[in-house]
Design a protein around this motif. Sequence first.
Motif, PDB file in Angstrom:
ATOM      1  N   PRO A 131       0.816  -1.223   0.000  1.00 23.79           N
ATOM      2  CA  PRO A 131       0.000   0.000   0.000  1.00 23.79           C
ATOM      3  C   PRO A 131       0.847   1.269   0.000  1.00 23.79           C
ATOM      4  N   ALA A 132       1.993   1.235   0.681  1.00 24.93           N
ATOM      5  CA  ALA A 132       2.835   2.438   0.756  1.00 24.93           C
ATOM      6  C   ALA A 132       3.340   2.843  -0.621  1.00 24.93           C
ATOM      7  N   LEU A 133       3.802   1.877  -1.415  1.00 22.95           N
ATOM      8  CA  LEU A 133       4.327   2.239  -2.736  1.00 22.95           C
ATOM      9  C   LEU A 133       3.195   2.615  -3.677  1.00 22.95           C
ATOM     10  N   ARG A 134       2.064   1.938  -3.602  1.00 26.50           N
ATOM     11  CA  ARG A 134       0.962   2.300  -4.495  1.00 26.50           C
ATOM     12  C   ARG A 134       0.483   3.717  -4.218  1.00 26.50           C
ATOM     13  N   LEU A 135       0.472   4.116  -2.964  1.00 22.86           N
ATOM     14  CA  LEU A 135       0.116   5.497  -2.632  1.00 22.86           C
ATOM     15  C   LEU A 135       1.191   6.467  -3.130  1.00 22.86           C
ATOM     16  N   ALA A 136       2.460   6.108  -2.939  1.00 27.88           N
ATOM     17  CA  ALA A 136       3.550   6.978  -3.390  1.00 27.88           C
ATOM     18  C   ALA A 136       3.538   7.137  -4.899  1.00 27.88           C
ATOM     19  N   VAL A 137       3.283   6.046  -5.640  1.00 28.96           N
ATOM     20  CA  VAL A 137       3.221   6.115  -7.100  1.00 28.96           C
ATOM     21  C   VAL A 137       2.052   6.985  -7.543  1.00 28.96           C
ATOM     22  N   ALA A 138       0.889   6.807  -6.905  1.00 29.67           N
ATOM     23  CA  ALA A 138      -0.274   7.625  -7.257  1.00 29.67           C
ATOM     24  C   ALA A 138       0.024   9.108  -7.045  1.00 29.67           C
ATOM     25  N   ILE A 144      -1.742  12.530 -13.929  1.00 28.03           N
ATOM     26  CA  ILE A 144      -2.635  11.379 -13.822  1.00 28.03           C
ATOM     27  C   ILE A 144      -3.239  11.341 -12.428  1.00 28.03           C
ATOM     28  N   ARG A 145      -4.544  11.386 -12.347  1.00 30.48           N
ATOM     29  CA  ARG A 145      -5.257  11.232 -11.071  1.00 30.48           C
ATOM     30  C   ARG A 145      -5.722   9.791 -10.979  1.00 30.48           C
ATOM     31  N   VAL A 146      -5.230   9.077  -9.996  1.00 33.25           N
ATOM     32  CA  VAL A 146      -5.547   7.659  -9.896  1.00 33.25           C
ATOM     33  C   VAL A 146      -5.666   7.269  -8.427  1.00 33.25           C
ATOM     34  N   ASP A 147      -6.603   6.408  -8.133  1.00 33.89           N
ATOM     35  CA  ASP A 147      -6.733   5.831  -6.799  1.00 33.89           C
ATOM     36  C   ASP A 147      -5.581   4.846  -6.599  1.00 33.89           C
ATOM     37  N   PRO A 148      -4.893   4.874  -5.457  1.00 31.29           N
ATOM     38  CA  PRO A 148      -3.810   3.919  -5.239  1.00 31.29           C
ATOM     39  C   PRO A 148      -4.229   2.463  -5.444  1.00 31.29           C
ATOM     40  N   ALA A 149      -5.501   2.162  -5.219  1.00 33.19           N
ATOM     41  CA  ALA A 149      -5.981   0.791  -5.416  1.00 33.19           C
ATOM     42  C   ALA A 149      -5.919   0.366  -6.874  1.00 33.19           C
ATOM     43  N   GLU A 150      -5.836   1.327  -7.798  1.00 32.79           N
ATOM     44  CA  GLU A 150      -5.754   0.997  -9.217  1.00 32.79           C
ATOM     45  C   GLU A 150      -4.330   0.696  -9.675  1.00 32.79           C
ATOM     46  N   VAL A 151      -3.342   1.035  -8.854  1.00 35.12           N
ATOM     47  CA  VAL A 151      -1.940   0.844  -9.218  1.00 35.12           C
ATOM     48  C   VAL A 151      -1.541  -0.608  -8.969  1.00 35.12           C
ATOM     49  N   VAL A 152      -0.911  -1.217  -9.964  1.00 34.57           N
ATOM     50  CA  VAL A 152      -0.351  -2.562  -9.808  1.00 34.57           C
ATOM     51  C   VAL A 152       1.164  -2.451  -9.972  1.00 34.57           C
ATOM     52  N   VAL A 153       1.890  -2.829  -8.942  1.00 39.09           N
ATOM     53  CA  VAL A 153       3.354  -2.788  -8.977  1.00 39.09           C
ATOM     54  C   VAL A 153       3.858  -4.025  -9.701  1.00 39.09           C
ATOM     55  N   ALA A 188      17.700   2.629 -11.297  1.00 45.49           N
ATOM     56  CA  ALA A 188      18.506   1.544 -11.861  1.00 45.49           C
ATOM     57  C   ALA A 188      17.598   0.433 -12.356  1.00 45.49           C
ATOM     58  N   PRO A 189      17.918  -0.153 -13.513  1.00 43.29           N
ATOM     59  CA  PRO A 189      17.112  -1.281 -13.998  1.00 43.29           C
ATOM     60  C   PRO A 189      17.130  -2.470 -13.051  1.00 43.29           C
ATOM     61  N   ALA A 190      18.217  -2.636 -12.289  1.00 40.88           N
ATOM     62  CA  ALA A 190      18.340  -3.798 -11.407  1.00 40.88           C
ATOM     63  C   ALA A 190      17.279  -3.834 -10.321  1.00 40.88           C
ATOM     64  N   LEU A 191      16.660  -2.714  -9.997  1.00 40.95           N
ATOM     65  CA  LEU A 191      15.616  -2.718  -8.982  1.00 40.95           C
ATOM     66  C   LEU A 191      14.388  -3.488  -9.434  1.00 40.95           C
ATOM     67  N   ARG A 192      14.122  -3.524 -10.750  1.00 39.22           N
ATOM     68  CA  ARG A 192      12.956  -4.222 -11.306  1.00 39.22           C
ATOM     69  C   ARG A 192      11.663  -3.776 -10.625  1.00 39.22           C
ATOM     70  N   ILE A 193      11.441  -2.475 -10.591  1.00 37.02           N
ATOM     71  CA  ILE A 193      10.210  -1.933 -10.019  1.00 37.02           C
ATOM     72  C   ILE A 193       9.562  -1.007 -11.032  1.00 37.02           C
ATOM     73  N   GLY A 194       8.314  -1.292 -11.347  1.00 35.46           N
ATOM     74  CA  GLY A 194       7.515  -0.441 -12.223  1.00 35.46           C
ATOM     75  C   GLY A 194       6.072  -0.492 -11.783  1.00 35.46           C
ATOM     76  N   TRP A 195       5.205   0.095 -12.595  1.00 38.42           N
ATOM     77  CA  TRP A 195       3.779   0.114 -12.272  1.00 38.42           C
ATOM     78  C   TRP A 195       2.970   0.126 -13.549  1.00 38.42           C
ATOM     79  N   VAL A 196       1.746  -0.334 -13.418  1.00 43.53           N
ATOM     80  CA  VAL A 196       0.846  -0.370 -14.573  1.00 43.53           C
ATOM     81  C   VAL A 196      -0.554  -0.010 -14.101  1.00 43.53           C
ATOM     82  N   LEU A 197      -1.254   0.749 -14.942  1.00 39.90           N
ATOM     83  CA  LEU A 197      -2.651   1.114 -14.726  1.00 39.90           C
ATOM     84  C   LEU A 197      -3.444   0.633 -15.932  1.00 39.90           C
ATOM     85  N   VAL A 198      -4.613   0.087 -15.688  1.00 41.49           N
ATOM     86  CA  VAL A 198      -5.446  -0.379 -16.787  1.00 41.49           C
ATOM     87  C   VAL A 198      -6.871   0.123 -16.585  1.00 41.49           C
TER      88      VAL A 198
END
Length: 377
Positions: A63-70, A79-88, A225-235
């Motif tokens: 939840p912490a990262l999804r809120l931070a990404v939002a 982009i206005r998005v609910d953190p619940a819509e974020v998929v890490v 860094a690419p080595a972290l392998r962290i991204g997000w997707v919204l659909v």
Amino acid sequence: MFAARPGTDVFDALRTAPAELDLTPGVPDLAAFPRAAWLRAERAVLHRLAPAAFGYGDPTGTPALRLAVATWLARNRGIRVDPAEVVVVAGVSQALGLLAQVLHADGVHTVAVEDPGSLGVRQHLNNWRLETPPVPVDAHGLRVDRLESSGAPAVMLTPAHQFPTGVVLDGDRRRRLLRWARRGGVVIEDDYDAEHRYDRPPVPALRGMLPDRVCYTGSVSKLLAPALRIGWVLVPPRWHADLVAAKRMADLGNAALPQLVLAELMDSGALERHLRLLRRRHVRRRDAMIRAVREHLPGAVVHGAAAGLHLLVTLPREVDDTALAASALRQGVKVQPLSWHAQRPQPPGLVLGYAANPPTDIDRALKTLATVLHDLG
């Protein structure tokens, strides 16, 4: 590696090939990784982390990262998005794979792509049995008229900073693309290099204008860094449950601790400060590469200088750019030929990353490229 049509392992082969000077595009300055800030954030996270947080977690992310990404997307990308819509996810590559599975299951078997456009993107989509017909890119971005006439139900593009040309999808094209999407088209937006804009603020993301028709993905691979392998997707809402199911079956979710550390960096402002440092450094290195191209490759044309971590350089005369890249590698300089990233014929060119190299190394690399080009006749 350069002798035949590039296979799915070509980037691994190129990455591990020895070279004194590496101009691979899309690689940030890894020496600038904020180790001290990361350690401070990790200590802060571990100090307050409950034992239960070390167990299995939510496949959509902490939840912490999804809120931070939002919050990051609202502040930086419109982009206005609910953190619940974020998929890490584990980077944009995994996002594409998950999206491909979801779309294919919903009857979408074709995703048009930019041409020239990322070879890696095509490979990921093809891996999940999606066809990827080319749509031309010109100085204004994707040719939306050609997309419309193609009959493709979906399109994948990099509108903020097109790879590899560096053009920005202009206002007229953006409006026409959104009209196409409102008529039933699906847009997959890879927000490639959006934060690395040097001449003005980046254009807002398409997702912020039409969330019901745009799938959006981004990552910290170019920020940290690419080595972290962290991204997000919204659909769009109709695909959210299917996307989460695909992510659950893929890996049960990303590792939680790096997510929490990244959230701490975002919340504290450390990531913003790091980005400001990178922009100043990148401008100096970009300028050094432009000077080196002008000095050592007179007649070559530089594209995409306003943003990003690379330049596209088209060459002043006909030459096999794969042969040029192969010869350059034998001389200790690693580059990617433009032809790798094209399905239709393109002018010969090289895609040259500058972010990871100091100006002196950039100049040496371009001088070597000029010698190799001359020797090829």
